[in-house]
Design a protein around this motif. Structure first.
Motif, short mmCIF file in Angstrom:
data_model
loop_
_atom_site.label_atom_id
_atom_site.label_comp_id
_atom_site.label_asym_id
_atom_site.label_seq_id
_atom_site.Cartn_x
_atom_site.Cartn_y
_atom_site.Cartn_z
N LEU A 85 0.82 -1.21 0.00
CA LEU A 85 0.00 0.00 0.00
C LEU A 85 0.85 1.26 0.00
O LEU A 85 1.94 1.30 0.58
N LYS A 86 0.30 2.26 -0.68
CA LYS A 86 0.98 3.55 -0.82
C LYS A 86 0.08 4.65 -0.24
O LYS A 86 -1.15 4.49 -0.19
N PRO A 87 0.66 5.77 0.15
CA PRO A 87 -0.17 6.87 0.67
C PRO A 87 -1.26 7.29 -0.32
O PRO A 87 -2.36 7.69 0.11
N GLU A 88 -0.99 7.20 -1.60
CA GLU A 88 -1.99 7.59 -2.60
C GLU A 88 -3.15 6.61 -2.70
O GLU A 88 -4.12 6.87 -3.40
N ASP A 89 -3.07 5.48 -1.99
CA ASP A 89 -4.20 4.56 -1.92
C ASP A 89 -5.22 5.01 -0.86
O ASP A 89 -6.29 4.40 -0.75
N SER A 108 -19.52 2.13 -13.59
CA SER A 108 -20.68 1.53 -12.96
C SER A 108 -21.82 2.52 -12.96
O SER A 108 -21.62 3.71 -12.70
N LEU A 109 -23.01 2.03 -13.25
CA LEU A 109 -24.24 2.83 -13.17
C LEU A 109 -25.19 2.22 -12.16
O LEU A 109 -26.38 2.49 -12.17
N SER A 110 -24.61 1.43 -11.27
CA SER A 110 -25.42 0.67 -10.33
C SER A 110 -26.06 1.54 -9.26
O SER A 110 -25.53 2.59 -8.88
N ASP A 111 -27.19 1.09 -8.77
CA ASP A 111 -27.82 1.68 -7.58
C ASP A 111 -27.41 0.92 -6.32
O ASP A 111 -27.80 1.29 -5.22
N HIS A 112 -26.64 -0.18 -6.50
CA HIS A 112 -26.25 -1.03 -5.38
C HIS A 112 -24.83 -0.71 -4.94
O HIS A 112 -23.87 -1.12 -5.60
N TRP A 113 -24.72 0.02 -3.85
CA TRP A 113 -23.41 0.39 -3.31
C TRP A 113 -23.36 0.09 -1.81
O TRP A 113 -24.34 0.28 -1.10
N GLY A 114 -22.20 -0.33 -1.35
CA GLY A 114 -21.98 -0.45 0.09
C GLY A 114 -21.74 0.93 0.69
O GLY A 114 -21.61 1.92 -0.03
N GLN A 115 -21.63 0.99 2.00
CA GLN A 115 -21.53 2.27 2.69
C GLN A 115 -20.12 2.84 2.66
O GLN A 115 -19.93 4.00 3.00
N GLY A 116 -19.14 2.05 2.27
CA GLY A 116 -17.77 2.54 2.22
C GLY A 116 -16.99 2.21 3.47
O GLY A 116 -17.53 2.16 4.57
N THR A 117 -15.70 1.97 3.27
CA THR A 117 -14.80 1.72 4.40
C THR A 117 -13.52 2.52 4.17
O THR A 117 -12.99 2.55 3.07
N GLN A 118 -13.07 3.21 5.21
CA GLN A 118 -11.92 4.11 5.10
C GLN A 118 -10.61 3.35 5.15
O GLN A 118 -10.38 2.54 6.05
N VAL A 119 -9.75 3.64 4.18
CA VAL A 119 -8.39 3.12 4.15
C VAL A 119 -7.44 4.30 4.22
O VAL A 119 -7.53 5.22 3.39
N THR A 120 -6.57 4.30 5.20
CA THR A 120 -5.60 5.37 5.36
C THR A 120 -4.20 4.76 5.41
O THR A 120 -3.93 3.89 6.23
N VAL A 121 -3.35 5.23 4.51
CA VAL A 121 -1.98 4.72 4.43
C VAL A 121 -1.04 5.86 4.80
O VAL A 121 -1.00 6.89 4.13
N SER A 122 -0.28 5.65 5.85
CA SER A 122 0.65 6.68 6.31
C SER A 122 2.03 6.46 5.70
O SER A 122 2.44 5.33 5.46
N SER A 123 2.73 7.57 5.48
CA SER A 123 4.06 7.48 4.86
C SER A 123 5.15 7.32 5.90
O SER A 123 4.92 7.46 7.08
#
Length: 123
Positions: A85-89, A108-123
C-alpha cells in the motif's frame, strides 16, 4: 442486493489490508462486483472488478500487481486484498454490484453500493 463493506483501517506504507464486501440476497452469485474508491477532493475512481463466476478480473493500472480481488459466492462475499500500500491509496473504498460489461470498462451505473470503508496509508 444490499452491500456492506468492511476491513478498512490505518496502515503504514508497504503494508497490507483485506477489504470485504458482504451481500444480502439470493441473487448475489449472478452479479459481477466492483470496488471503487474516493479520496478527499477527488472523484470516485474504479479500482477492481470480478465477474459473477470469478473467472475474470480487471484492475486499474494504479493497483495492478498490488491488489487482488476474489469472491466466495457460498459466503455472498467479495474481497480485495491490498498489498504494498501507498499513501496515494488513501480513500474511502466502496463495493458495488453491476453488469460485467460496465465494470470491465471501469464504470458503474449501479444503484447497489456499500456504505464505504476508510483506508488510510501513512508514509
Amino acid at each position: 442486493v444490499q452491500l456492506q463493506a468492511s476491513g478498512g483501517g490505518l496502515v503504514q506504507a508497504g503494508g497490507s489490508l483485506r477489504l470485504s464486501c458482504a451481500a444480502s440476497g439470493r441473487t448475489f452469485s449472478s452479479y459481477s462486483m466492483g470496488w471503487f474508491r474516493q479520496a478527499p477532493g477527488k472523484e470516485r475512481e474504479f479500482v477492481a472488478a470480478i465477474s459473477w463466476s470469478g473467472s475474470d478480473t480487471y484492475y486499474a493500472d494504479s493497483v495492478k500487481d498490488r491488489f487482488t480481488m476474489s469472491r466466495a459466492n457460498a459466503k455472498n462475499t467479495v474481497y480485495l486484498q491490498m498489498n504494498s500500500l501507498k499513501p496515494e491509496d488513501t480513500a474511502v473504498y466502496y463495493c458495488t454490484a453491476d453488469y460485467w460489461s460496465r465494470l470491465r470498462r471501469g464504470t458503474s451505473l449501479s444503484d447497489h453500493w456499500g456504505q464505504g470503508t476508510q483506508v488510510t496509508v501513512s508514509s
